[in-house]
Motif scaffolding. Structure first.
Motif, PDB file in Angstrom:
ATOM      1  N   VAL A  89       0.851  -1.199   0.000  1.00 19.95           N
ATOM      2  CA  VAL A  89       0.000   0.000   0.000  1.00 19.95           C
ATOM      3  C   VAL A  89       0.885   1.246   0.000  1.00 19.95           C
ATOM      4  O   VAL A  89       1.770   1.379   0.854  1.00 19.95           O
ATOM      5  CB  VAL A  89      -0.916   0.015   1.250  1.00 19.95           C
ATOM      6  N   ALA A  90       0.653   2.142  -0.941  1.00 21.88           N
ATOM      7  CA  ALA A  90       1.384   3.413  -0.968  1.00 21.88           C
ATOM      8  C   ALA A  90       1.057   4.198   0.301  1.00 21.88           C
ATOM      9  O   ALA A  90      -0.058   4.116   0.830  1.00 21.88           O
ATOM     10  CB  ALA A  90       0.997   4.226  -2.196  1.00 21.88           C
ATOM     11  N   ILE A  91       2.014   4.947   0.773  1.00 23.74           N
ATOM     12  CA  ILE A  91       1.799   5.696   2.020  1.00 23.74           C
ATOM     13  C   ILE A  91       0.703   6.739   1.855  1.00 23.74           C
ATOM     14  O   ILE A  91      -0.102   6.942   2.768  1.00 23.74           O
ATOM     15  CB  ILE A  91       3.123   6.284   2.547  1.00 23.74           C
ATOM     16  N   SER A  92       0.606   7.348   0.691  1.00 22.82           N
ATOM     17  CA  SER A  92      -0.485   8.319   0.496  1.00 22.82           C
ATOM     18  C   SER A  92      -1.843   7.618   0.584  1.00 22.82           C
ATOM     19  O   SER A  92      -2.788   8.159   1.168  1.00 22.82           O
ATOM     20  CB  SER A  92      -0.338   9.047  -0.834  1.00 22.82           C
ATOM     21  N   ARG A  93      -1.942   6.418   0.036  1.00 24.00           N
ATOM     22  CA  ARG A  93      -3.197   5.649   0.131  1.00 24.00           C
ATOM     23  C   ARG A  93      -3.469   5.270   1.591  1.00 24.00           C
ATOM     24  O   ARG A  93      -4.603   5.328   2.053  1.00 24.00           O
ATOM     25  CB  ARG A  93      -3.116   4.395  -0.744  1.00 24.00           C
ATOM     26  N   TRP A  94      -2.426   4.866   2.314  1.00 28.14           N
ATOM     27  CA  TRP A  94      -2.561   4.545   3.735  1.00 28.14           C
ATOM     28  C   TRP A  94      -3.103   5.750   4.507  1.00 28.14           C
ATOM     29  O   TRP A  94      -4.030   5.626   5.305  1.00 28.14           O
ATOM     30  CB  TRP A  94      -1.213   4.088   4.294  1.00 28.14           C
ATOM     31  N   LEU A  95      -2.551   6.927   4.244  1.00 27.16           N
ATOM     32  CA  LEU A  95      -3.001   8.116   4.969  1.00 27.16           C
ATOM     33  C   LEU A  95      -4.440   8.474   4.616  1.00 27.16           C
ATOM     34  O   LEU A  95      -5.176   8.964   5.470  1.00 27.16           O
ATOM     35  CB  LEU A  95      -2.056   9.283   4.720  1.00 27.16           C
ATOM     36  N   ARG A  96      -4.872   8.212   3.380  1.00 24.90           N
ATOM     37  CA  ARG A  96      -6.290   8.416   3.034  1.00 24.90           C
ATOM     38  C   ARG A  96      -7.169   7.456   3.838  1.00 24.90           C
ATOM     39  O   ARG A  96      -8.250   7.829   4.307  1.00 24.90           O
ATOM     40  CB  ARG A  96      -6.513   8.219   1.543  1.00 24.90           C
ATOM     41  N   THR A  97      -6.699   6.222   4.008  1.00 25.49           N
ATOM     42  CA  THR A  97      -7.432   5.240   4.804  1.00 25.49           C
ATOM     43  C   THR A  97      -7.488   5.669   6.268  1.00 25.49           C
ATOM     44  O   THR A  97      -8.537   5.561   6.914  1.00 25.49           O
ATOM     45  CB  THR A  97      -6.770   3.850   4.675  1.00 25.49           C
ATOM     46  N   VAL A  98      -6.378   6.177   6.781  1.00 24.45           N
ATOM     47  CA  VAL A  98      -6.352   6.715   8.161  1.00 24.45           C
ATOM     48  C   VAL A  98      -7.367   7.844   8.278  1.00 24.45           C
ATOM     49  O   VAL A  98      -8.153   7.903   9.224  1.00 24.45           O
ATOM     50  CB  VAL A  98      -4.937   7.186   8.549  1.00 24.45           C
ATOM     51  N   LEU A  99      -7.355   8.748   7.320  1.00 25.28           N
ATOM     52  CA  LEU A  99      -8.272   9.882   7.326  1.00 25.28           C
ATOM     53  C   LEU A  99      -9.729   9.404   7.332  1.00 25.28           C
ATOM     54  O   LEU A  99     -10.554   9.909   8.102  1.00 25.28           O
ATOM     55  CB  LEU A  99      -8.003  10.761   6.100  1.00 25.28           C
ATOM     56  N   ASP A 100     -10.036   8.409   6.518  1.00 27.06           N
ATOM     57  CA  ASP A 100     -11.392   7.842   6.509  1.00 27.06           C
ATOM     58  C   ASP A 100     -11.749   7.256   7.877  1.00 27.06           C
ATOM     59  O   ASP A 100     -12.851   7.474   8.378  1.00 27.06           O
ATOM     60  CB  ASP A 100     -11.519   6.759   5.442  1.00 27.06           C
ATOM     61  N   GLU A 101     -10.833   6.528   8.469  1.00 27.17           N
ATOM     62  CA  GLU A 101     -11.089   5.892   9.766  1.00 27.17           C
ATOM     63  C   GLU A 101     -11.288   6.931  10.870  1.00 27.17           C
ATOM     64  O   GLU A 101     -12.091   6.733  11.784  1.00 27.17           O
ATOM     65  CB  GLU A 101      -9.933   4.952  10.148  1.00 27.17           C
ATOM     66  N   LEU A 102     -10.584   8.037  10.767  1.00 27.81           N
ATOM     67  CA  LEU A 102     -10.715   9.102  11.780  1.00 27.81           C
ATOM     68  C   LEU A 102     -11.949   9.959  11.539  1.00 27.81           C
ATOM     69  O   LEU A 102     -12.289  10.798  12.371  1.00 27.81           O
ATOM     70  CB  LEU A 102      -9.466   9.986  11.787  1.00 27.81           C
ATOM     71  N   GLY A 103     -12.613   9.762  10.411  1.00 22.24           N
ATOM     72  CA  GLY A 103     -13.801  10.545  10.099  1.00 22.24           C
ATOM     73  C   GLY A 103     -13.460  11.930   9.581  1.00 22.24           C
ATOM     74  O   GLY A 103     -14.312  12.821   9.576  1.00 22.24           O
TER      75      GLY A 103
END
Length: 129
Positions: free
Chosen positions: A112-126
């Motif tokens: 997973v690209a780190i930018s994609r990971w951070l988008r996933t983090v952002l989604d999880e944090l709402g």
């Protein structure tokens, strides 16, 4: 939750200190535009320490623990810094450098690209609403 992670988070808070809370670490500067920041650095260092995989079944589980354990203000601060970072035009290599400045988890090892990971983090944090 293991006592190990609590000690790591408390130690990280002491190392960073209140004086650092309003400053962006030098390592997170991209040209003249600051990206990343102390809240993202806190998530990376305090929750994605070298034994993060003992905290939850998955990296996203660690993010969920962060969301539950931390104040809404801190969660929003991380979300805001991720939005700035992803909107900054920084290269994938630069985003990786910023995340890995404090994190022991490299999502690229999971494909997973780190930018994609951070988008996933952002989604999880709402924070992607």
């Amino acid at each position: 939750m293991s006592g190990f992670s609590r000690r790591d988070r408390d130690g990280y808070r002491r190392r960073v200190g209140e004086a650092e809370a309003g400053r962006r670490p030098r390592a997170l500067m991209a040209g003249q535009q600051a990206v990343g920041g102390p809240a993202l650095d806190y998530l990376a260092g305090a929750y994605f320490h070298q034994d993060f995989d003992l905290e939850a079944d998955s990296p996203l589980g660690v993010v969920r623990k962060f969301r539950i354990a931390e104040s809404p203000e801190r969660v929003e601060a991380v979300s805001a810094e991720i939005r700035v970072l992803l909107g900054s035009g920084a290269s994938e290599d630069r985003i990786a450098e910023i995340w890995l400045h404090s994190a022991s988890y490299d999502p690229r090892r999971d494909g997973v690209a780190i930018s994609r990971w951070l988008r996933t983090v952002l989604d999880e944090l709402g924070g992607n609403e």
